[in-house]
Each structure stands twice: as structure tokens, then as C-alpha cells.
Design an enzyme around this catalytic site. Structure first.
Site, PDB file in Angstrom:
ATOM      1  N   LYS A 131      -5.019  -4.128   0.941  1.00  0.00           N
ATOM      2  CA  LYS A 131      -5.822  -3.835  -0.247  1.00  0.00           C
ATOM      3  C   LYS A 131      -6.886  -2.780   0.067  1.00  0.00           C
ATOM      4  O   LYS A 131      -7.184  -1.909  -0.765  1.00  0.00           O
ATOM      5  CB  LYS A 131      -6.483  -5.111  -0.772  1.00  0.00           C
TER       6      LYS A 131
ATOM      7  N   SER B 126      -0.637 -16.849 -11.812  1.00  0.00           N
ATOM      8  CA  SER B 126       0.721 -16.331 -11.948  1.00  0.00           C
ATOM      9  C   SER B 126       1.634 -17.096 -10.992  1.00  0.00           C
ATOM     10  O   SER B 126       1.174 -17.766 -10.064  1.00  0.00           O
ATOM     11  CB  SER B 126       0.766 -14.843 -11.625  1.00  0.00           C
TER      12      SER B 126
ATOM     13  N   SER C 133       0.818  -1.220   0.000  1.00  0.00           N
ATOM     14  CA  SER C 133       0.000   0.000   0.000  1.00  0.00           C
ATOM     15  C   SER C 133       0.849   1.266   0.000  1.00  0.00           C
ATOM     16  O   SER C 133       0.767   2.077  -0.915  1.00  0.00           O
ATOM     17  CB  SER C 133      -0.932   0.016   1.218  1.00  0.00           C
TER      18      SER C 133
END
Length: 397
Positions: free
Chosen positions: A286, A318, A236
Site C-alpha cells: 500500500k 466485503s 502495487s
């Protein structure tokens, strides 16, 4: 800094794509006055609008002004003479932080921006830099570098980057002497911004595609203070730091021509919904990222007319996401329960990023844009046994 979220990868990304990325196109770019009137007539008929006279008067009074704007736009880009609303980022420079392989969203975003004409610069986590550069040089990524026109995506420059550290003074001694950082220099956020300014003067697009949560596999109640703060710092605050240091070298917006610089990040639905197994403070990180997006949109918008948005991407296979251990289950859940029953591709996120970075999105800022096949809209999982007697349509393909 290894990525640790299903939808937000630190390392670049091998898009799960079976075809080259397709540029977003919609409608016709420029309409003559007659064709506008014809379209309005159809619209008034289908929508029960009583009269088209106000619209016709508007067309008459503004035709000369519109023609001047259209002529200028067409003169600037002959490609637009074919019609449509192509995403045109020619002459723009994009810096994507968090690209270290060809297997995630960062790579896909770089590829879509390149397909739209942007010059690509990337920031790669220092310990992964050598492997990434070697793989690129030896052609291991050539297949996934192919653009829609058949050419290969070029990366103008790769910068070593560790976005956990703002300046050289912040780097602890044990990191400075770590052998994984040996041979690299100027990799703090401040130094990278200064290097980009020295090499390219300015940029137009900034992308934050990195995250890390060292205790992501731990439930929140078992997460240490150190693990929680590390997730917040890497996932963040790193975005706040990047925008803070890159903002002075981002080309300011020009309202007359609907031109604005653009900054993007990647988030995940765990910011607002419970995702068991996604721990270590990553859900909190998030949520902070999305809140910061709104505040940064105001501050960067007022300071330099820079737009700030975040993409809430669905789960992707991924390399970074596999580290969590349940990414396959998350993808299966999404396919079973999302309104669109298909596996999300990195290309779809990349194309959304290209749109948000383009003049077509000139009024979009402070937004969370969901690219997850609609899963965020669901209140319950329809694959639950409780729904077995309901006739819920399922994709048979």
C-alpha cells in the site's frame, strides 16, 4: 487473485448500502453577474473584505468571455439547465479492474460511475469469471444494480483478467494448464488492453480495485520473500502495468475545457500507520501504491494529461476482507474512534471515485483522498481506558 485488504478489494463488491447512490451536488452551476455581485457583497461583509470593486471590475471585463463559455457548456448538456454542479460522465467509458461480485468497493465505484452516465467495462479475475457472469445473468445482482433513477446498471463487457501477468510470455506453464483458467484467453494486462482497444477504441477512466497478499495473516517478520514479493506484484505493480498498457488508449486531456482522463486506485491506512494483523507485506504494498500514485501522476499527466489519484478507504465488510479474519473488529474500532461515528458504506467510496473521475476534480492529481470517516486523522484510540475520565462526546444514535 483474491482480495486481501480491509479497504481494497480485488473482487467487485456488494456495497453495504441501504439506499441508492446519490450524486454529488454542490451550489449553483452558473450565476448571473448580478447574483455574483450579491454573493460577493455578503462575502465581504462576513469575511471583513474591504472592497468588492476589484471583483466587480473582473466581472465586467470577463462577462462576454464567461457568457460564451457558459453558453457552450449549456448547449453541450441540457441537463445542467436545472442548476447545480452535477457529475456528468455521459459519453465516457470506464474500465474497472477487480470486479468479481457485488460485495465491495469495485462494484460500488462501477455503480457510481454508471449513475453519472459512464459506460462500464470490467476486468474480472479469471477463476472467478464464470461465477460472476452466471450470477449476473441469473439476476442475483439485480437488487444491487439499481441506480438512482430506478434503472439497472449495465456492464457493456466483462473481460477475463489476471493483473499479475503483463503478457502471455510471463504466464508460467502450470497456470496456463490450470483448470481454473480453462476456457479463457487473452487475460494478461497487455492482451486485455488490446481487446478493449479493439472493442471500444478508447477509454476515459481507469480504476484499479484489486489486491492480493497470500501471506497477509502472517506478521511481517514471518513473511517469506515469495509472499512479500507476491503482495507487491498483485497489489502495487499491477497498477503500474495497467496504466502503462491502457495509457495509449486513454483519451488525452483538453486543458481548454478542463477535460482530463482519470485513473484511480484504492489504498488503505496501513500504508502509513501500524495495523497489527495486516501483514504479509500488504502494508508495504500500500505504501508503494501511494508513492507510485505521485510518480504516475507526473508521468501520465505530462504524457497525456491523465490525472492519477488513490482513495484511502476505511474497512468494509466485503467477502474478500473477511478472509483476513478481523474485519468486524476493525469496523468496530473505526466506529468507536473516528470523528464520524458510523459505519462506512461502499457507496461513499463510489461517489468519491465518481467525483475524482469528473471534470469537477480537473486540478486534483497525485493525491491520496481519505474516505474513512476521518479515522486517518486520529493519533490515539479514544476508546482506550486512559481516556475514561475525559468528557469525549460520543454518538448516542
Amino acid at each position: 487473485m483474491a482480495a486481501s485488504t480491509p479497504g481494497l478489494q480485488m473482487a467487485a463488491t456488494r456495497p453495504c448500502m441501504s439506499s441508492p447512490c446519490h450524486l454529488f451536488r454542490v451550489g449553483a452551476a452558473f450565476l448571473s453577474t448580478d447574483s455574483k455581485r450579491a454573493s460577493w457583497t455578503k462575502l465581504t461583509s462576513s469575511c471583513h473584505i474591504s472592497s468588492s470593486q476589484p471583483f466587480q471590475r473582473y466581472l465586467s471585463s470577463s462577462s462576454m468571455k464567461s457568457n460564451k463559455v457558459i453558453s457552450r457548456a449549456m448547449a453541450e448538456s441540457t441537463d445542467r439547465s436545472t442548476g447545480g454542479l452535477p457529475i456528468d460522465l455521459k459519453g465516457k467509458k470506464a474500465f474497472i479492474a477487480g470486479v468479481a461480485d457485488d460485495n465491495g468497493y469495485g462494484w460500488a465505484i462501477a455503480k457510481s460511475l454508471a449513475a453519472a452516465g459512464a459506460e462500464i467495462l470490467v476486468g474480472t479475475w479469471v477463476p472467478a469469471l464464470n461465477i460472476f457472469e452466471t450470477s449476473l445473468r441469473r439476476g442475483k445482482f439485480d437488487e444491487s444494480r439499481v441506480l438512482p433513477d430506478g434503472s439497472l446498471m449495465e456492464i457493456a463487457k466483462i473481460y477475463p483478467l489476471d493483473a499479475v501477468y503483463d503478457s502471455p510470455q510471463d504466464v508460467p506453464e502450470d497456470v496456463k494448464t490450470n483448470k481454473r483458467y480453462a476456457g479463457s484467453s487473452k487475460w494478461t494486462v497487455q492482451e486485455v488492453a488490446e481487446s478493449v482497444k479493439e472493442d471500444f477504441v478508447t477509454i476515459d477512466i481507469l480504476v484499479h480495485s484489486l489486491a492480493n497478499g497470500p501471506e497477509v495473516s502472517k506478521p511481517l517478520l514471518e513473511t517469506s520473500r515469495h509472499g512479500y514479493l507476491a503482495a507487491m506484484s498483485a497489489s502495487s505493480y499491477s497498477y503500474v502495468s495497467l496504466l502503462k498498457h491502457f495509457l495509449p488508449i486513454m483519451n488525452p486531456g483538453m486543458p481548454t475545457f478542463l477535460l482530463c482522463g482519470s485513473s484511480l486506485s484504492l489504498t488503505y491506512i496501513a500504508s502509513e500507520r501500524i495495523i497489527p494483523g495486516y501483514g504479509g507485506g500488504m502494508s508495504s504494498a500500500k505504501a508503494a501504491l501511494e508513492s507510485d500514485t505521485r510518480v504516475l501522476a507526473f508521468e501520465a499527466g505530462r504524457k497525456r494529461r491523465i490525472r492519477v489519484n488513490t482513495i484511502s478507504a476505511g474497512p468494509l465488510r466485503s467477502r474478500a476482507a473477511k478472509a483476513i479474519g478481523f474485519i468486524d473488529m476493525m469496523i468496530d474500532y473505526s466506529i468507536a474512534n473516528a470523528p464520524l461515528q458510523k459505519e462506512l458504506s461502499a457507496e461513499e467510496v463510489g461517489n468519491t471515485a465518481a467525483f475524482l473521475a469528473s471534470p469537477l476534480a480537473s486540478a486534483i492529481t497525485g493525491a491520496v483522498v481519505y474516505v474513512d470517516n476521518g479515522l486517518h486523522a486520529m493519533g490515539m484510540g479514544v476508546d482506550s481506558p486512559i481516556f475514561e475520565k475525559l468528557d469525549i462526546p460520543k454518538d448516542q444514535h
